[in-house]
Design an enzyme around this catalytic site. Structure first.
Site, PDB file in Angstrom:
ATOM      1  N   GLY A   9     -31.520   8.273  -0.813  1.00  0.00           N
ATOM      2  CA  GLY A   9     -30.448   8.215  -1.815  1.00  0.00           C
ATOM      3  C   GLY A   9     -29.811   6.836  -1.775  1.00  0.00           C
ATOM      4  CB  ALA A  10     -30.507   3.747  -3.399  1.00  0.00           C
ATOM      5  CB  VAL A  13     -23.043   8.495   0.200  1.00  0.00           C
ATOM      6  CG1 VAL A  13     -23.090   8.678   1.711  1.00  0.00           C
ATOM      7  CG2 VAL A  13     -21.876   9.271  -0.382  1.00  0.00           C
ATOM      8  CB  VAL A 118     -24.397  12.789   3.773  1.00  0.00           C
ATOM      9  CG1 VAL A 118     -23.041  12.482   3.153  1.00  0.00           C
ATOM     10  CG2 VAL A 118     -24.593  11.976   5.046  1.00  0.00           C
ATOM     11  CG  ASN A 120     -20.870  17.969   0.119  1.00  0.00           C
ATOM     12  OD1 ASN A 120     -20.750  18.552   1.185  1.00  0.00           O
ATOM     13  ND2 ASN A 120     -20.181  16.880  -0.188  1.00  0.00           N
ATOM     14  NE  ARG A 151     -11.769  12.683   2.759  1.00  0.00           N
ATOM     15  CZ  ARG A 151     -12.866  13.175   2.171  1.00  0.00           C
ATOM     16  NH1 ARG A 151     -13.222  14.425   2.381  1.00  0.00           N
ATOM     17  NH2 ARG A 151     -13.579  12.405   1.383  1.00  0.00           N
ATOM     18  CG  HIS A 175     -17.766  19.075   4.316  1.00  0.00           C
ATOM     19  ND1 HIS A 175     -16.633  18.411   4.701  1.00  0.00           N
ATOM     20  CD2 HIS A 175     -18.338  18.309   3.363  1.00  0.00           C
ATOM     21  CE1 HIS A 175     -16.527  17.292   3.999  1.00  0.00           C
ATOM     22  NE2 HIS A 175     -17.545  17.213   3.177  1.00  0.00           N
TER      23      HIS A 175
HETATM   24  N1  APR Z   1     -34.970  11.951  -4.055  1.00  0.00           N
HETATM   25  C1  APR Z   1     -34.336  10.786  -3.771  1.00  0.00           C
HETATM   26  N2  APR Z   1     -33.171  10.426  -4.321  1.00  0.00           N
HETATM   27  C2  APR Z   1     -32.625  11.269  -5.214  1.00  0.00           C
HETATM   28  C3  APR Z   1     -33.210  12.507  -5.564  1.00  0.00           C
HETATM   29  C4  APR Z   1     -34.451  12.826  -4.937  1.00  0.00           C
HETATM   30  N3  APR Z   1     -35.090  13.963  -5.193  1.00  0.00           N
HETATM   31  N4  APR Z   1     -32.426  13.122  -6.464  1.00  0.00           N
HETATM   32  C5  APR Z   1     -31.361  12.323  -6.666  1.00  0.00           C
HETATM   33  N5  APR Z   1     -31.470  11.209  -5.914  1.00  0.00           N
HETATM   34  C6  APR Z   1     -30.580  10.058  -5.834  1.00  0.00           C
HETATM   35  C7  APR Z   1     -29.996   9.645  -7.171  1.00  0.00           C
HETATM   36  O1  APR Z   1     -30.948   8.914  -7.936  1.00  0.00           O
HETATM   37  C8  APR Z   1     -28.816   8.780  -6.743  1.00  0.00           C
HETATM   38  O2  APR Z   1     -29.159   7.407  -6.628  1.00  0.00           O
HETATM   39  O3  APR Z   1     -29.440  10.353  -5.047  1.00  0.00           O
HETATM   40  C9  APR Z   1     -28.459   9.350  -5.354  1.00  0.00           C
HETATM   41  C10 APR Z   1     -27.079   9.985  -5.314  1.00  0.00           C
HETATM   42  O4  APR Z   1     -26.140   8.982  -5.511  1.00  0.00           O
HETATM   43  P1  APR Z   1     -24.735   9.228  -6.210  1.00  0.00           P
HETATM   44  O5  APR Z   1     -24.961   9.941  -7.493  1.00  0.00           O
HETATM   45  O6  APR Z   1     -24.004   7.929  -6.207  1.00  0.00           O
HETATM   46  O7  APR Z   1     -24.021  10.271  -5.220  1.00  0.00           O
HETATM   47  P2  APR Z   1     -23.224   9.952  -3.878  1.00  0.00           P
HETATM   48  O8  APR Z   1     -21.801   9.680  -4.187  1.00  0.00           O
HETATM   49  O9  APR Z   1     -23.977   8.948  -3.088  1.00  0.00           O
HETATM   50  O10 APR Z   1     -23.261  11.378  -3.149  1.00  0.00           O
HETATM   51  C11 APR Z   1     -24.470  11.926  -2.684  1.00  0.00           C
HETATM   52  O11 APR Z   1     -23.402  12.970  -0.804  1.00  0.00           O
HETATM   53  O12 APR Z   1     -21.153  13.264  -0.268  1.00  0.00           O
HETATM   54  C12 APR Z   1     -22.293  13.845  -0.825  1.00  0.00           C
HETATM   55  O13 APR Z   1     -21.379  15.410  -2.442  1.00  0.00           O
HETATM   56  C13 APR Z   1     -22.084  14.214  -2.282  1.00  0.00           C
HETATM   57  O14 APR Z   1     -24.054  15.555  -2.456  1.00  0.00           O
HETATM   58  C14 APR Z   1     -23.508  14.298  -2.765  1.00  0.00           C
HETATM   59  C15 APR Z   1     -24.214  13.217  -1.938  1.00  0.00           C
END
Ligand code: APR
Length: 308
Positions: A9-10, A13, A118, A120, A151, A175
């Site tokens: 996940g880029a 987070v 991480v 949710n 927090r 959580h």
């Molecule tokens: N494989 C890889 N990456 C994926 C996939 C997958 N199958 N599906 C989604 N993603 C990527 C998205 O392309 C996106 O870049 O996961 C990333 C999620 O990034 P954000 O939308 O910015 O979400 P973020 O704020 O990082 O939160 C991610 O962490 O705290 C938890 O509740 C939050 O579940 C959420 C997670």
């Protein structure tokens, strides 16, 4: 040899975590996402900051799980974040599919890694990761308690106008809205909080802590928290790579501890080189134990919906 961390996940987070890891030179980092170009672009951008910041660790963005092979730690952040009005549980089914696919692929090429989840709703997603990876329970850990405790500690430090470093406090349980801040183990430079703050004021802080994630979601409107969550993961990785045997609240698979069996629930654990080295069993008051059991029941409900 340098350690290797894969961040799945880029997004907010994942990219912030990658940033923190290279800044601290904790490991080489592989950033992987389903989107093409995003992990590569963020990875290259972070690599190019190296000469300015002075780090030699390597970071690479990719869409190919082969690049993640033989990671020491895999952090699962991929998934959908919360939108305003959405609970963590609304995310359940969507993120279950993401965790299943991504953790399955990552675990195959890094069979000895420690997994930190991480995504949710945290407790159900880390249970999914345990099942999908087939890893032993000491190598599958959920990040929640470090964040929730941070927090809680922030709000206490602000209210008492003391250093955050002097505030110790545990938040246990799931959580979610049923999380369990534990006043009986909350201290300021070793002094029990009950001597420094009236119960009514602490109750307000406990309530704000429980809603801490939603408070950020309501402000951001387009996503959820990422600075504090990524900092929490770094603390866990630092404890593992440096074999600190640090006691941190994390979601751990309980097998009878605290009277809970077959579920991930936030409890104090000793984190070291092998992952969870011990589940630390502390004495809780009857109210705290009841709140922990209620929180575990809420986790169980979610886990049963997805059948993991
Ligand atoms: N494989 C890889 N990456 C994926 C996939 C997958 N199958 N599906 C989604 N993603 C990527 C998205 O392309 C996106 O870049 O996961 C990333 C999620 O990034 P954000 O939308 O910015 O979400 P973020 O704020 O990082 O939160 C991610 O962490 O705290 C938890 O509740 C939050 O579940 C959420 C997670």
């Amino acid at each position: 040899m340098r350690k290797k961390v894969t961040v799945i996940g880029a997004g907010n987070v994942g990219a912030t975590l990658a940033h923190r890891l290279v800044d601290k030179q904790l490991a080489d980092v592989v950033l992987i996402d389903i989107l093409e170009g995003i992990p590569q672009g963020k990875g290259l951008d972070l690599l190019e900051a190296g000469p300015i910041e002075g780090y030699d660790v390597h970071i690479k963005g990719t869409n190919d799980y082969n690049d993640t092979a033989n990671s020491d730690i895999v952090v699962m952040t991929a998934g959908f974040p919360r939108k305003p009005g959405m609970s963590r549980d609304d995310l359940l089914k969507a993120n279950y599919d993401v965790v299943k696919a991504a953790v399955g692929q990552a675990a195959r090429v890094s069979p000895n890694a420690i997994l930190i989840v991480v995504t949710n709703p945290l407790d159900a997603m880390v249970q999914t990761a345990l099942r999908v990876s087939g890893f032993p329970k000491h190598r599958v850990i959920g990040m929640a308690g470090v964040l929730d405790s941070a927090r809680y500690r922030t709000f206490i430090a602000e209210a008492l106008r003391v250093s955050v470093q002097d505030v110790e406090g545990l938040v246990l349980g799931g959580h979610g809205d049923t999380m369990v801040p534990v006043p009986s183990y909350t201290t300021i430079a070793g002094v029990p909080i009950s001597q420094l703050m009236p119960k009514e004021q602490l109750d307000i802080i406990i309530d704000r802590t429980r809603k801490g994630g939603a408070e950020i979601v309501n402000l951001l409107k387009t996503g959820s928290a990422f600075y504090a969550p990524s900092a929490a993961v770094v603390q866990m990785i630092d404890a593992i790579f440096n074999d600190r045997k640090k006691i941190l609240p994390c979601a751990a698979y309980l097998d009878g501890e605290y009277g809970i069996k077959g579920l991930f629930v936030g409890v104090p654990v000793k984190l070291g080189a092998r992952g969870i080295q011990e589940i630390v069993q502390i004495k809780l008051t009857a109210d705290e134990q009841a709140a922990l059991e209620k929180s575990a029941a809420a986790v169980k409900e979610l886990v049963e919906i997805i059948g993991v």
